[in-house]
Structure formats: structure tokens, C-alpha cells
Design a protein around this motif. Structure first.
Motif, PDB file in Angstrom:
ATOM      1  N   HIS A   1       7.526  -5.440  -8.603  1.00  0.00           N
ATOM      2  CA  HIS A   1       7.619  -6.773  -9.206  1.00  0.00           C
ATOM      3  C   HIS A   1       7.702  -7.877  -8.156  1.00  0.00           C
ATOM      4  N   LEU A   2       8.040  -7.506  -6.912  1.00  0.00           N
ATOM      5  CA  LEU A   2       8.193  -8.522  -5.858  1.00  0.00           C
ATOM      6  C   LEU A   2       6.861  -8.961  -5.262  1.00  0.00           C
ATOM      7  N   VAL A   3       5.911  -8.024  -5.231  1.00  0.00           N
ATOM      8  CA  VAL A   3       4.673  -8.283  -4.494  1.00  0.00           C
ATOM      9  C   VAL A   3       3.550  -8.724  -5.438  1.00  0.00           C
ATOM     10  N   ASP A   4       2.457  -9.231  -4.863  1.00  0.00           N
ATOM     11  CA  ASP A   4       1.346  -9.715  -5.680  1.00  0.00           C
ATOM     12  C   ASP A   4       0.406  -8.592  -6.066  1.00  0.00           C
ATOM     13  N   THR A   5       0.243  -7.661  -5.138  1.00  0.00           N
ATOM     14  CA  THR A   5      -0.757  -6.614  -5.336  1.00  0.00           C
ATOM     15  C   THR A   5      -0.151  -5.259  -4.972  1.00  0.00           C
ATOM     16  N   VAL A   6      -0.410  -4.287  -5.802  1.00  0.00           N
ATOM     17  CA  VAL A   6       0.080  -2.935  -5.518  1.00  0.00           C
ATOM     18  C   VAL A   6      -1.110  -1.990  -5.452  1.00  0.00           C
ATOM     19  N   CYS A   7      -1.264  -1.326  -4.313  1.00  0.00           N
ATOM     20  CA  CYS A   7      -2.345  -0.354  -4.167  1.00  0.00           C
ATOM     21  C   CYS A   7      -1.728   1.010  -3.946  1.00  0.00           C
ATOM     22  N   SER A   8      -2.450   2.000  -4.377  1.00  0.00           N
ATOM     23  CA  SER A   8      -1.986   3.349  -4.127  1.00  0.00           C
ATOM     24  C   SER A   8      -3.095   4.089  -3.388  1.00  0.00           C
ATOM     25  N   PHE A   9      -2.732   4.707  -2.268  1.00  0.00           N
ATOM     26  CA  PHE A   9      -3.720   5.413  -1.447  1.00  0.00           C
ATOM     27  C   PHE A   9      -3.482   6.903  -1.651  1.00  0.00           C
TER      28      PHE A   9
ATOM     29  N   GLY B   1      -8.156  -1.682 -11.121  1.00  0.00           N
ATOM     30  CA  GLY B   1      -8.926  -0.515 -11.555  1.00  0.00           C
ATOM     31  C   GLY B   1     -10.117  -0.212 -10.675  1.00  0.00           C
ATOM     32  N   GLU B   2     -10.556  -1.187  -9.853  1.00  0.00           N
ATOM     33  CA  GLU B   2     -11.699  -0.932  -8.974  1.00  0.00           C
ATOM     34  C   GLU B   2     -11.269   0.043  -7.877  1.00  0.00           C
ATOM     35  N   LEU B   3     -12.052   1.054  -7.643  1.00  0.00           N
ATOM     36  CA  LEU B   3     -11.670   2.064  -6.656  1.00  0.00           C
ATOM     37  C   LEU B   3     -12.298   1.785  -5.304  1.00  0.00           C
TER      38      LEU B   3
ATOM     39  N   VAL C   1       0.862  -1.183   0.000  1.00  0.00           N
ATOM     40  CA  VAL C   1       0.000   0.000   0.000  1.00  0.00           C
ATOM     41  C   VAL C   1       0.896   1.231   0.000  1.00  0.00           C
ATOM     42  N   GLY C   2       0.952   1.908  -1.129  1.00  0.00           N
ATOM     43  CA  GLY C   2       1.815   3.083  -1.257  1.00  0.00           C
ATOM     44  C   GLY C   2       1.011   4.360  -1.102  1.00  0.00           C
ATOM     45  N   GLY C   3       1.658   5.417  -0.664  1.00  0.00           N
ATOM     46  CA  GLY C   3       0.988   6.707  -0.554  1.00  0.00           C
ATOM     47  C   GLY C   3       1.889   7.707   0.128  1.00  0.00           C
ATOM     48  N   GLU C   4       1.534   8.968   0.003  1.00  0.00           N
ATOM     49  CA  GLU C   4       2.358  10.017   0.605  1.00  0.00           C
ATOM     50  C   GLU C   4       2.245   9.972   2.125  1.00  0.00           C
ATOM     51  N   PRO C   5       3.287  10.415   2.822  1.00  0.00           N
ATOM     52  CA  PRO C   5       3.220  10.446   4.280  1.00  0.00           C
ATOM     53  C   PRO C   5       2.032  11.293   4.738  1.00  0.00           C
ATOM     54  N   GLY C   6       1.313  10.806   5.733  1.00  0.00           N
ATOM     55  CA  GLY C   6       0.205  11.584   6.293  1.00  0.00           C
ATOM     56  C   GLY C   6      -1.122  11.413   5.575  1.00  0.00           C
ATOM     57  N   ILE C   7      -1.146  10.570   4.560  1.00  0.00           N
ATOM     58  CA  ILE C   7      -2.381  10.458   3.780  1.00  0.00           C
ATOM     59  C   ILE C   7      -3.399   9.555   4.491  1.00  0.00           C
ATOM     60  N   GLY C   8      -2.903   8.659   5.366  1.00  0.00           N
ATOM     61  CA  GLY C   8      -3.823   7.816   6.132  1.00  0.00           C
ATOM     62  C   GLY C   8      -3.581   6.322   5.990  1.00  0.00           C
ATOM     63  N   LYS C   9      -2.374   5.941   5.588  1.00  0.00           N
ATOM     64  CA  LYS C   9      -2.091   4.512   5.395  1.00  0.00           C
ATOM     65  C   LYS C   9      -2.162   3.744   6.709  1.00  0.00           C
TER      66      LYS C   9
ATOM     67  N   LEU D   1      -8.401   4.523  -2.882  1.00  0.00           N
ATOM     68  CA  LEU D   1      -7.493   3.387  -2.968  1.00  0.00           C
ATOM     69  C   LEU D   1      -7.621   2.797  -4.373  1.00  0.00           C
ATOM     70  N   THR D   2      -6.517   2.798  -5.104  1.00  0.00           N
ATOM     71  CA  THR D   2      -6.534   2.247  -6.463  1.00  0.00           C
ATOM     72  C   THR D   2      -5.611   1.044  -6.495  1.00  0.00           C
ATOM     73  N   VAL D   3      -6.049  -0.023  -7.129  1.00  0.00           N
ATOM     74  CA  VAL D   3      -5.199  -1.200  -7.269  1.00  0.00           C
ATOM     75  C   VAL D   3      -4.585  -1.164  -8.664  1.00  0.00           C
ATOM     76  N   THR D   4      -3.245  -1.082  -8.732  1.00  0.00           N
ATOM     77  CA  THR D   4      -2.609  -0.969 -10.047  1.00  0.00           C
ATOM     78  C   THR D   4      -2.034  -2.296 -10.527  1.00  0.00           C
ATOM     79  N   LYS D   5      -1.827  -3.230  -9.603  1.00  0.00           N
ATOM     80  CA  LYS D   5      -1.387  -4.569 -10.000  1.00  0.00           C
ATOM     81  C   LYS D   5      -2.092  -5.544  -9.075  1.00  0.00           C
ATOM     82  N   HIS D   6      -2.643  -6.609  -9.627  1.00  0.00           N
ATOM     83  CA  HIS D   6      -3.339  -7.561  -8.778  1.00  0.00           C
ATOM     84  C   HIS D   6      -3.249  -8.940  -9.411  1.00  0.00           C
ATOM     85  N   ARG D   7      -2.582  -9.850  -8.728  1.00  0.00           N
ATOM     86  CA  ARG D   7      -2.443 -11.194  -9.309  1.00  0.00           C
ATOM     87  C   ARG D   7      -3.690 -12.035  -9.118  1.00  0.00           C
TER      88      ARG D   7
END
Ligand code: TYD
Ligand code: MG
Length: 463
Positions: A234-242, A264-266, A98-106, A253-259
Motif C-alpha cells: 500500500h506504500l508504493v506506487d507499483t508492485v512487481c513480482s519477479f 497484467g502485462e508480462l 520488485v519482489g521475488g525469491e532470493p536468487g531469482i535474479g532481482k 515479471l508481473t505487475v500486480t499494482k500500478h498507479r
């Protein structure tokens, strides 16, 4: 063994022997950071952690039809918007970043996830590498997340975290954050690309061996001060961006990679004083602050995953004092704006060559689909000529290089959402299906015709 110095790109992780302003691999600027490499013999034999000692199973080819379908099924987390974006939930043994800028709420999101998981009978463990146990407890009390079955491990040592996990046996492991945790055996400083990658690799290994759903928090900083989550993708199964704007309550929350399912589901959340609350009607929230009658504003029904969402696209066009006028986008790819500007110049007769152009999607939503082209073209012309479009209008269609309009997928579902929110007019390509009964339609074959049909015709005089 001798110590070496290399320069590593904090965006893509590539190694360069010399420093440079730009990474020759991924093109990122100012992303190369000096890194000392102290080669150390890898832990092996008796000193290896217990989970690493498991032997590889014998691997034989299996007929595809005989492959068991029991594994790989998602387990619902209980956070509805999270389950929606992850196509059902977290898969045991999978690793989600789960990626995102500091303070965004991760941390808030994952604390709520852990609490919901524990409430459903799971064993959740949060490795808190950035905050003390007390800080997490205080936040949990405020969020009503201090529940049975949720434990916390305040440490920034990866070996300590893995050993503890080995004893505790969680079925959900959260590491907050991957940049703050380190393995002393890796001869690089905490937060460096080597550390981040090595720690993530060990966590992936652990997750797979023990079948533990694992979530890693990754901070994204614009200045590249921390190794970005891109080096882990490339290491992980799922990449989300918050994402979201810090001063705005909306978080997406956007999922950009999902094995394990479609991307694309928000997931849409609102940051409240009681933590993150799922937003069931995002269109309503996104259009909540809209002021009708402003030139350059067009509402477009976008389809993110299966759910149509209405967003407001805003354009501002102003005379430029620069030799190369500004082109600024927020929420749409820069390429879509370049294309729109070129089509307007060549096919519509509206030149923005001497103008600064700013385009943004209100609320921090990111849209990349071509369905916004028509709305983008109309917003730019509306802004350029200073004529607002009706507040009751939505526009939806792809614009080709010839300026022609093309229908986009699921126009009917998009229009149904527009009708539900009270929009009464739709600007559409000729081939698009009819809108619901409550809506009238403006059908045109090209962007130029749409501009005329919507009363922005004086655009031609802008040449
Ligand atoms: P946090 O989850 O710590 O962000 P991250 O882990 O991504 O760095 O969230 C930080 C912000 O969220 C903080 O500025 C305050 C806000 N917040 C609320 O508005 N309401 C809440 O209930 C909580 C817990 C945080
Ligand atoms: Mg945090």
C-alpha cells in the motif's frame, strides 16, 4: 520509555499482543514474529535530514480540467521487457517494489536496468545493502553494465544512503534490498516489519520530494523468515513480482499494482550466462520442451496484458491413499481447480473424488483468467482416462457452473497466436469467432460435449 514486545505478522504487518499459529488478519500460518518496540522520539528540527525539512506546499482545490498532465509520464528504461510490463517505463517520483525469491535474479535485473538508464543519459545510484561494491562491479563487468553514469553506494544504513543521494542527486535510485537496509533510529532489528516499513516510508517520502524514480528490492520467502513485500504494497506506487523456477531459465515479471497504467502485462526474460535477456517470442520458448502425446496436456492461449501467450497446462490424476485427496496447483488459482473438479463431477460425470489431482502451468507462468477453464477441464479428463489430446489442438473458453462454455475476450488474437505457432485445431465455445483459415474448429456448447467431441468420451465410465 519502556520497551514492549508485540507479535507482528510478517505477511500483512498486523500487530498482535499474543503469539498465535495463524494471523487472524490475513490468515497466514506461522507468520507472527516477536518484535521489540523501543519507542524513540522521532528525529526533528536540526537533526532531521535535509530532504525532510522541505515545507509542505499550500494545497488548494484545482478544477480537474486544469490539472497539469505534464508529470506522471513514464520514462523508458531501455530494458524493453521491463518497459512493456511498466506500461512505458518508470515515472519520476514513483516507487516500484520488485519482489521475488532470493536468487531469482532481482539484483541482476536491476543492475541491467541501472546500466540501461545510465546509457540513456540518466544518473543511476544503486544502494547495495547486501553486496560489496566489488561484487557488484564484478557482476557489472560480466554483464557489460559497468557504464558511465552508474554509481554504487555500499551501505546498509538508510540515513547514510539518503544523505549520499541528496548530494549525488540521482534520477534513478535502486535499493537492494529493503530488508537489508535499516534506520538505527527505529528501535527494531533489521529485516523486521517495523524496519522495513519505516525505511520504505522514508524512501517514498524522498522519492516524492525529489522526483526520483525509486526501485526497492523485496525478498519473498515462503517460510516468512523475512518481512514480506506485502507489508509494503500500500506504500508504493507499483508492485512487481519477479518469478520463475530456479532450475529453469525463464523469468517472468508481473505487475500486480500500478498507479500509472494497466497491470497484467508480462515481461519475459531468460537467464543466460550474460545476464537476463528479453524473450520476444515467449510462446515458442514456453512450448519448446513440450512432448506431444501425453495425456493431461492441453495448450491454451492466454492473454496477459495485450500480448497473447501460449502456455501448456498439465494435469496429473492418480489414485489417492488419503482420506482427503491432494489438490495441488502451480500457476493457476486453487479456486479454478476446485470449480473444474466440481463441474466435472456434476455436469460431465467424471468424478475425481478419490483421486489426487496435480495441475501446473509449464515454465512458471501464472494465469488467473477464466479462459483456461475449458483447457483445465479437458486436461483433467484426459489425465483421468489416460487418453492424450492431439498435439495440434488449443482450447480456450470459460466454463460456467452449469458446465456451459462461454466465449472469452479477444479470442481472435489468441487464435492468431496459436495459428502463428502452427496449431491447426481449436476447441471453442459456440459463440466464439472463427479461427484463422489455417485452423479447423471444434465448437461445443458445454464441457461435456467438448469431452465427447474430442474423443475422451470414456470419461463417463469413470463415475
Ligand atoms: P541475483 O540477481 O543475485 O538474484 P537475487 O538478487 O534475486 O537474489 O541472481 C542470482 C542468480 O542468477 C545466480 O544464481 C546466478 C544467476 N545468474 C546467471 O545465471 N547469469 C548471470 O549473468 C548472473 C549475473 C546471474
Ligand atoms: Mg540480490
Amino acid at each position: 520509555m519502556r520497551e514492549r514486545t508485540v507479535h507482528r505478522c510478517s505477511e500483512c504487518g498486523s500487530v498482535h499482543l499474543r503469539w498465535g499459529g495463524k494471523c487472524s488478519q490475513c490468515g497466514a500460518w506461522n507468520s507472527l514474529v516477536e518484535e521489540r518496540v523501543v519507542p524513540t522520539p522521532r528525529a526533528s528540527g536540526s537533526s532531521a535530514p535535509s530532504w525532510a525539512g522541505l515545507t509542505e506546499a499550500v494545497v488548494e482545490p484545482i478544477a480537474l480540467g486544469d490539472v497539469s498532465l505534464d508529470g506522471g509520464l513514464p520514462r523508458a528504461t531501455g530494458v524493453a521487457e521491463l518497459d512493456r510490463s511498466l506500461a512505458g517505463g518508470l515515472v519520476p517520483g514513483s516507487v516500484t517494489l520488485v519482489g521475488g525469491e532470493p536468487g531469482i535474479g532481482k539484483s541482476t535485473l536491476l543492475l541491467q536496468l541501472a546500466a540501461a538508464w545510465a546509457t540513456r543519459g540518466g544518473r543511476a545510484l544503486i544502494v547495495a545493502a547486501e553486496e560489496s561494491a566489488e561484487q557488484v562491479r564484478r557482476r557489472a563487468e560480466r554483464l557489460g553494465a559497468a557504464v558511465d553514469g552508474l554509481s554504487i553506494l555500499p551501505t546498509s544504513s538508510l540515513p547514510a544512503a539518503l544523505e549520499a543521494a541528496e548530494r549525488f542527486q540521482p534520477d534513478l535510485l535502486i535499493v537492494d534490498s529493503i530488508q537489508a537496509i535499516a534506520d538505527p533510529a527505529v528501535g527494531a532489528s533489521g529485516g523486521s516489519v517495523s524496519q522495513v516499513r519505516e525505511c520504505a516510508a522514508q524512501l517514498v517520502h524522498y522519492a516524492k520530494r525529489r522526483g526520483v524514480a525509486t526501485v526497492l528490492v523485496g525478498h519473498v520467502t515462503k517460510d516468512g523468515a523475512l518481512a514480506g513485500p506485502r507489508v509494503l504494497e500500500h506504500l508504493v506506487d507499483t508492485v512487481c513480482s519477479f518469478d520463475g523456477e530456479r532450475h529453469h531459465a525463464l523469468r517472468i515479471l508481473t505487475v500486480t499494482k500500478h498507479r500509472f497504467g494497466p497491470t497484467g502485462e508480462l515481461g519475459v526474460f531468460e537467464m543466460t550466462s550474460g545476464g537476463l535477456a528479453g524473450v520476444e517470442d515467449p510462446s515458442k520458448l514456453l512450448l519448446g520442451d513440450r512432448r506431444p502425446g501425453i495425456a493431461g496436456s492441453v495448450v491454451v492461449p492466454v492473454l496477459e496484458g495485450r500480448r497473447p501467450i501460449l502456455v501448456e497446462l498439465q494435469a496429473l490424476v492418480a489414485r489417492s491413499s488419503l482420506a482427503t485427496p491432494r489438490r495441488s496447483v502451480q500457476g493457476i488459482p486453487a479456486g479454478r481447480l476446485s470449480l473444474a473438479v466440481a463441474v466435472l463431477e456434476q455436469r460431465v460425470g467424471c468424478s475425481l473424488a478419490t483421486m489426487d489431482v496435480f495441475v501446473s502451468i509449464v515454465g512458471g507462468v501464472k494465469v488467473s483468467e477464466p479462459a483456461i477453464d475449458l483447457a483445465l477441464g479437458l486436461a483433467l479428463v484426459s489425465a483421468a482416462v489416460g487418453v492424450p489430446l492431439g498435439a495440434d489442438l488449443v482450447a480456450c473458453g470459460e466454463v460456467g457452473l452449469g458446465g456451459e462454455l462461454r466465449q472469452v475476450v479477444h479470442t481472435d488474437r489468441r487464435l492468431a497466436e496459436a495459428a502463428r505457432l502452427g496449431f491447426t485445431r481449436a476447441c471453442l465455445p459456440v459463440s466464439a469467432p472463427d479461427p484463422p483459415e489455417s485452423m479447423s474448429v471444434v465448437r461445443t456448447a458445454s464441457l461435456a460435449e467438448a469431452v465427447l467431441a474430442l474423443g475422451l468420451g470414456s470419461a463417463r465410465s469413470q463415475r
